[in-house]
Write an enzyme that holds these catalytic residues in place. Sequence first.
Site, PDB file in Angstrom:
ATOM      1  N   GLU A  52     -31.706  -6.274 -20.795  1.00  0.00           N
ATOM      2  CA  GLU A  52     -31.823  -5.421 -19.617  1.00  0.00           C
ATOM      3  C   GLU A  52     -30.450  -5.181 -18.989  1.00  0.00           C
ATOM      4  O   GLU A  52     -30.046  -4.047 -18.740  1.00  0.00           O
ATOM      5  CB  GLU A  52     -32.748  -6.086 -18.601  1.00  0.00           C
ATOM      6  CG  GLU A  52     -32.872  -5.325 -17.294  1.00  0.00           C
ATOM      7  CD  GLU A  52     -33.601  -6.130 -16.232  1.00  0.00           C
ATOM      8  OE1 GLU A  52     -34.075  -5.503 -15.270  1.00  0.00           O
ATOM      9  OE2 GLU A  52     -33.681  -7.369 -16.343  1.00  0.00           O
ATOM     10  N   HIS A  53     -29.740  -6.259 -18.684  1.00  0.00           N
ATOM     11  CA  HIS A  53     -28.381  -6.183 -18.158  1.00  0.00           C
ATOM     12  C   HIS A  53     -27.437  -6.763 -19.211  1.00  0.00           C
ATOM     13  O   HIS A  53     -27.699  -7.837 -19.741  1.00  0.00           O
ATOM     14  CB  HIS A  53     -28.215  -7.007 -16.880  1.00  0.00           C
ATOM     15  CG  HIS A  53     -29.210  -6.688 -15.814  1.00  0.00           C
ATOM     16  ND1 HIS A  53     -30.351  -7.442 -15.613  1.00  0.00           N
ATOM     17  CD2 HIS A  53     -29.233  -5.713 -14.879  1.00  0.00           C
ATOM     18  CE1 HIS A  53     -31.027  -6.935 -14.593  1.00  0.00           C
ATOM     19  NE2 HIS A  53     -30.384  -5.881 -14.129  1.00  0.00           N
TER      20      HIS A  53
END
Length: 436
Positions: A318-319
């Site tokens: 996600e990040h």
Amino acid sequence: MITYLKKAEKTPRTETATAQRVVTDMLEQIQARGEDAVRQYARELDGWTGDIVMTRDQIDRQIRDVPASVRADIDFAIRQVHDFAVAQKASLQEFSIELHPGVTAGQRVIPVNVVGCYAPAGRYAHIASAYMGVATAKAAGVKTVVACSSPFRGQGIHPHVLYAFQAAGADLILTLGGVQAIATMAYGLFTGQPADVVVGPGNKFVAEAKRTLFGQVGIDVFAGPSEVAVIADDSADPTIVASDLVGQAEHGHESPAWLFTTSREMAEQVMALVPELIAALPPTAKDAATAAWRDYGEVVLCDSREAVVDISDRYASEHLEVHARDLDWWLANLTCYGSLFLGEETTVAFGDKTSGPNHVLPTKGAARYSGGLSVHKFMKTLTWQRMTREATRQIGQVTARISRLEGMEAHARTADDRMRKYFPGSRVEMGAPVEV
């Protein structure tokens, strides 16, 4: 070649089955009993018996004591998110083009009519989630934005979250959390305005509700617990790397934190530092980060930066932070991530709260095929076409012949009828009629 210096006991998909069973039952109850079921879940799960739809007076009273400094910070962040979304919108253009003499086609770009924006409020008051959804939808030009957040610690919506909803431009604000909030927005309960798109982060039950309802409504991403991966070489600062891993692990017990590195020395320093940083956290964050790092944390040693790219793209975090030399190389070669943070200066927390790009991002590997929430999620690219009668001479013949090759005689006859009307007596090849 890769070596796991720390391997996770669980994966982000471990708890999915339980959530599916719970959500399926709740959605069935809400479909069958409507607002009564929603009120029951609000009472049983959140201890809320007050009004669901907030009036303007209620909103004003509840945010009255929000300090001016807090309002200024939220307003600044809203401007950042809104301005980035406006720039994204400008990248979508309407056009028309003549594809063939007399055949003109084009596209319109228009927003959906109703959007539901969710901001969770369980362990923390998610102020940023409130404006990330609403400000982006408003930048897209959405007419009606319905915002939901759960009661915070038995009270109404947290005043800071509520102010963020209002300042970002929410048209209707509902005191609801969890599955019942997602279902309410999707079905249009209490408002009479079913959402075309529902967005916002949440726990595994919220994520499963959105997944189940997808198709009836659009959603932002198939989301799960927050994830972070950090790519680091021997130039990275182990303390900063460890801090950023812990910074995301505090999201919850099931939040993975991964380190991909080409430096064993740096990896070992980070592994020693992370437990110390977790131990120094306040109780709530400490509890979440301890479980997340124990059960989901991983440290992967790679023998080359190409191997790092390969495993990073497989995880599709996600990040994704990069603490390494030659940042332009990483930007050019990494392909699977929700949002990319290049260099020590651009930590995930900046993107989560203030810098501008949206923080609602794909998890559980979905970044292999999807980006995160953007103004584009609220826009529809609609095509149109127009043609002259002369243009139908060739278009009609080709359409009829292909239709008959497919066995679709009724399709072909729509072309035949136009050819007879527009070009009576013309000898053209329309294909052999379908006999089946």
